[in-house]
Each structure stands twice: as C-alpha cells, then as structure tokens.
Design a protein around this motif. Structure first.
Motif, PDB file in Angstrom:
ATOM      1  N   PRO A  82      -3.834  66.370   0.139  1.00 48.31           N
ATOM      2  CA  PRO A  82      -5.085  65.724   0.564  1.00 48.31           C
ATOM      3  C   PRO A  82      -4.797  64.500   1.427  1.00 48.31           C
ATOM      4  O   PRO A  82      -3.724  63.901   1.333  1.00 48.31           O
ATOM      5  CB  PRO A  82      -5.754  65.334  -0.757  1.00 48.31           C
ATOM      6  N   GLY A  90     -13.844  68.680   2.412  1.00 46.17           N
ATOM      7  CA  GLY A  90     -13.568  68.078   1.111  1.00 46.17           C
ATOM      8  C   GLY A  90     -12.104  67.836   0.814  1.00 46.17           C
ATOM      9  O   GLY A  90     -11.732  67.600  -0.338  1.00 46.17           O
ATOM     10  N   ALA A  91     -11.252  67.851   1.868  1.00 48.30           N
ATOM     11  CA  ALA A  91      -9.812  67.700   1.664  1.00 48.30           C
ATOM     12  C   ALA A  91      -9.328  66.273   1.849  1.00 48.30           C
ATOM     13  O   ALA A  91      -8.123  66.016   1.832  1.00 48.30           O
ATOM     14  CB  ALA A  91      -9.051  68.619   2.611  1.00 48.30           C
ATOM     15  N   ARG A 102      -9.301  62.822  -8.287  1.00 46.54           N
ATOM     16  CA  ARG A 102     -10.302  63.877  -8.226  1.00 46.54           C
ATOM     17  C   ARG A 102      -9.648  65.195  -7.810  1.00 46.54           C
ATOM     18  O   ARG A 102      -9.227  65.361  -6.673  1.00 46.54           O
ATOM     19  CB  ARG A 102     -11.377  63.506  -7.216  1.00 46.54           C
ATOM     20  N   PRO A 103      -9.563  66.158  -8.721  1.00 45.25           N
ATOM     21  CA  PRO A 103      -8.895  67.423  -8.410  1.00 45.25           C
ATOM     22  C   PRO A 103      -9.510  68.173  -7.238  1.00 45.25           C
ATOM     23  O   PRO A 103      -8.841  68.988  -6.608  1.00 45.25           O
ATOM     24  CB  PRO A 103      -9.042  68.226  -9.705  1.00 45.25           C
ATOM     25  N   SER A 104     -10.779  67.907  -6.930  1.00 44.98           N
ATOM     26  CA  SER A 104     -11.438  68.661  -5.857  1.00 44.98           C
ATOM     27  C   SER A 104     -10.767  68.438  -4.507  1.00 44.98           C
ATOM     28  O   SER A 104     -10.736  69.349  -3.660  1.00 44.98           O
ATOM     29  CB  SER A 104     -12.913  68.273  -5.772  1.00 44.98           C
ATOM     30  N   PHE A 105     -10.241  67.240  -4.275  1.00 46.53           N
ATOM     31  CA  PHE A 105      -9.568  66.970  -3.005  1.00 46.53           C
ATOM     32  C   PHE A 105      -8.302  67.820  -2.883  1.00 46.53           C
ATOM     33  O   PHE A 105      -8.038  68.428  -1.844  1.00 46.53           O
ATOM     34  CB  PHE A 105      -9.223  65.481  -2.877  1.00 46.53           C
ATOM     35  N   LYS A 106      -7.525  67.828  -3.938  1.00 41.91           N
ATOM     36  CA  LYS A 106      -6.296  68.619  -3.944  1.00 41.91           C
ATOM     37  C   LYS A 106      -6.607  70.103  -3.789  1.00 41.91           C
ATOM     38  O   LYS A 106      -5.922  70.823  -3.042  1.00 41.91           O
ATOM     39  CB  LYS A 106      -5.533  68.365  -5.246  1.00 41.91           C
ATOM     40  N   GLN A 107      -7.653  70.570  -4.457  1.00 40.89           N
ATOM     41  CA  GLN A 107      -8.008  71.983  -4.381  1.00 40.89           C
ATOM     42  C   GLN A 107      -8.461  72.369  -2.976  1.00 40.89           C
ATOM     43  O   GLN A 107      -8.086  73.432  -2.454  1.00 40.89           O
ATOM     44  CB  GLN A 107      -9.108  72.307  -5.396  1.00 40.89           C
ATOM     45  N   ALA A 108      -9.271  71.509  -2.355  1.00 43.99           N
ATOM     46  CA  ALA A 108      -9.739  71.797  -0.994  1.00 43.99           C
ATOM     47  C   ALA A 108      -8.575  71.825  -0.011  1.00 43.99           C
ATOM     48  O   ALA A 108      -8.525  72.677   0.890  1.00 43.99           O
ATOM     49  CB  ALA A 108     -10.770  70.765  -0.554  1.00 43.99           C
ATOM     50  N   ASN A 139      -6.707  75.024  -0.524  1.00 47.65           N
ATOM     51  CA  ASN A 139      -7.442  76.179   0.004  1.00 47.65           C
ATOM     52  C   ASN A 139      -7.256  76.319   1.513  1.00 47.65           C
ATOM     53  O   ASN A 139      -6.971  77.414   2.020  1.00 47.65           O
ATOM     54  CB  ASN A 139      -8.930  76.057  -0.322  1.00 47.65           C
TER      55      ASN A 139
END
Length: 400
Positions: A318, A339-340, A364-370, A373
């Motif tokens: 991220p 969202g990255a 926030r895991p969402s940044f890493k996940q985006a 992806n």
C-alpha cells in the motif's frame, strides 16, 4: 529477424519500462537499434540493444525554451526538439534498413520520424494513455480565463513550428495532440486497463500490458539480509525531484520513535552528510534497489511517479502518495480510488500528519488487500512479454 528502430529520449520513467521489452524482442530474434541520451547507454546495451545517442543538453534546452506555463508551450517545446533529434537520427541511420519503429509516446519526435521513414509505428506509453478528446479538454482548460494577448502568440508559434517542420522534413502535424502524444496504429501502455483513467473508453489499438518490471542491478553496500523479518517502511521521491532536505528531516521526526525499520532513498544530488544525525533504525542511501526493497516493505511513501506507483502495487505494497508534479496527482487519485493508499500534500505536510497517515494505512487491512488485488491484476497482465506478443501480432500484419 526484423530490425527495430526504438526512439526515446530520457528520464527513468520513460526508459525503464522499455528495458524488458528490448530484452524480450532480442531474445525472440529481433535486432534493436535504440536512440536515447547518453545517461542510459549502459543499461540498454546490457539489455542487448545497439545504442545510439543524441545531445541531451541541446534537447533539454530546446524543450524548455518552448515555455512551461501552459500546455501548448510544452507542445511547442517538444516541436523545438525536432531540429535536435531528427537530423541526428537520420544521419546516424543513413543507409540502414528498419522494418518497424517503436517510439516513446511523448519524447523523441517519434511520430515525425515514423512519418519521415515511412515505417509501421508502435507507441510506447509509460504514462497513462491520453485520448484526443481528453487532451483537447485539458488544453482548453489550460487557456481558460487567459487573455488573448498571451494565448495568441503561443498558438501562432505552434502554427509556425508545424509549418516549418512540414517544409523541412515533409512530416505533417495536424494538432497539438499529435505533437504531444505521438499516436500510432498500436499503443503499448504499461499499466492495466483497470488502473487507467477511463480505461474502458480506449479502443483495441491500445494494449494495456501492465507494468514492465525487470530486475535492476544491485549495489554492493546494500544488505538486503538485514531486512529479513523486520517491518519495513520504504520512502523515496524518485529520481528527478528528490532534492527535499526538509522532507527527509520531517521523516526523521515522524518516525523517530517507531519500531519500524525505515529505508529511505534520497537520490544522488543530496549528500547524506547534509541530513545530520538520524535514528539508528533508518537506513539512508543515495540509491536503493527499489524493487528488491519493495518485496519486503509493508508501506511505500512515494511521490507517485508511474514507475514507483506501479512497482509498489505490483508487489502488493500500500502507498502514501505525496504528488509533486506532472501526472502524479492523477496517479495519486487512482491509487486512492482503488483503496490501495492515501494522498498527502507536500506543501502543508507535518510530521504528525505523516505518522498518522502511516499508522492508518498499516492498521487497516483494506489498504493491504486492495494493493494485493491490483498487484495480482498487474502480474497477470503480462508485462513486457505480453507487450512483445502484441508487437509481433502487429508486425506480422505487415509480413515483416
């Protein structure tokens, strides 16, 4: 075997994505003659190209002399480089045969040379692709509320330059878009369509192959083994606008009491001694093997150049993007949009803001996940191998 004329100028961001393409073309039997500035000779010769150069100082002087305040002035600057690039290229390839040309989408007068040499042309686009509609819109916006006594001389200069180039070289330029974006029947874009603004609007002549990433040479004094098992934050402002002593010191303040290991690349123009004392958990170098460091990093704080943003996301890292110029604000917007990562502004940046932003992205895991992806999407796009697949399909249409 076909012979390829490759036209580029300078800057890491325009050269680096083409290195893998050159290597792959040569590995599949093509011969590549590559025009660039002297600074990139060694790395392109290592890739296997026959390298020829033109005068970088004259090129830069001509480009800047067009003006910097308005987009059309930059277009005029590119047209002014024609008398530097075109005679040099034509003289150095006199008597040689080429089967097709690959040219940069911005620098090097590529479209003009393709027209002069009557060669099938491929555009190498290391920035986001630009349609004529979006370019014309930006051009119009750049002149909004600007008095005619300013705009008319700039427009007249464009007309004079295009007329002179047509008279001198027999190459026609119908619009500023053609001069600035060097359109061609095939455009290789080194990003994914999903990351390209308005990506769905581009026709099939635009091939979005994803980032073209190849291993870079390692420096002997950088020990990657010391990063194993550590939480790495990597900081770099790229290779051009990296003279930012105050920013580097702000980073010391922001992360001085953190448990992370901070790897910071400051470029060749800032002596490390100018930074004074810095915390022991900082690894500060003039040059860092970026792609290798990113394989270990948890966060990348970057200016948001296309190469840097792509490389960070390619490895699922991220980003905190601090855009400085050119297309970097657009790239920052795309990163935030998927969202990255998040965007900060250099002018108002404080150590507290930077630290809080880093803590937010890391927590926030969402940044890493985006990031993961889009990184997977990038890797599946094919990079330089897919680029050469598309180049060969285009080449074969001409039975070369």
């Amino acid at each position: 075997m076909a012979r390829v004329l490759f036209i580029n100028a300078g800057s890491e961001g325009h050269i680096n994505p083409t290195i893998g393409v050159v290597q792959e073309l040569i590995s599949r039997g093509e011969e590549v003659v590559y025009f660039c500035i002297e600074a990139f000779r060694e790395r392109l010769e290592k890739a296997g190209a026959i390298v020829k150069t033109f005068d970088d100082q004259k090129f830069i002087k001509a480009f800047i002399s067009g003006g910097r305040s308005y987009l059309l002035e930059r277009v005029n600057g590119l047209l002014l480089t024609a008398d530097i690039v075109i005679p040099s290229v034509l003289e150095q390839i006199q008597g040689e045969h080429f089967d097709y040309i690959i040219h940069d989408s911005m620098f090097g007068c590529g479209r003009l040379l393709a027209d002069i040499l009557k060669l099938p042309a491929i555009s190498s686009c290391s920035t986001f692709a630009q349609s004529k509609q979006s370019f014309d819109r930006i051009m119009e916006q750049s002149f909004s509320d600007v008095p005619e006594d300013v705009t008319i001389p700039i427009k007249d200069e464009f007309q004079n330059l295009t007329a002179r180039i047509q008279q001198k070289y027999g190459a026609e330029i119908l619009s500023p878009y053609e001069a600035f974006c060097n359109p061609a029947p095939l455009t290789i874009v080194y990003t994914a369509r999903a990351f390209q603004p308005d990506g769905e609007t581009f026709d099939p002549s635009y091939k979005f192959v994803g980032p073209s990433i190849t291993p870079r040479s390692m420096q002997e004094d950088f020990d990657l083994t010391g990063m194993q098992g550590k939480s790495i934050i990597y900081i770099s402002l790229g290779t051009v606008m990296n003279q930012a002593l105050d920013f580097y010191k702000l980073c010391f303040e922001a992360f001085g009491n953190t448990d992370h290991t901070i790897v910071m690349s400051i470029g060749s123009k800032t002596p490390i001694s100018d930074l004074g004392d810095f915390p022991n958990h900082f690894i500060v170098k003039n040059y860092v093997p970026q792609t290798e460091v990113l394989k270990h990093a948890k966060l990348f704080i970057t200016h948001g150049g296309m190469n840097s943003a792509h490389e960070g996301l390619y490895y699922g890292v991220p980003l905190i993007v601090i855009p400085l110029s050119a297309d970097q604000p657009v790239i920052a917007g795309q990163v935030a949009g998927i969202g990255a990562g998040i965007t900060l502004q250099m002018q108002s940046l404080t150590a507290r803001q930077l630290r809080e932003a880093a803590d937010l992205v890391l927590s926030r895991p969402s940044f890493k996940q985006a990031a993961a992806n889009i990184g997977e999407f990038f890797r599946k796009s094919g990079g330089y191998r897919q680029a050469v697949n598309d180049i060969f399909e285009f080449r074969d249409q001409y039975r070369i």
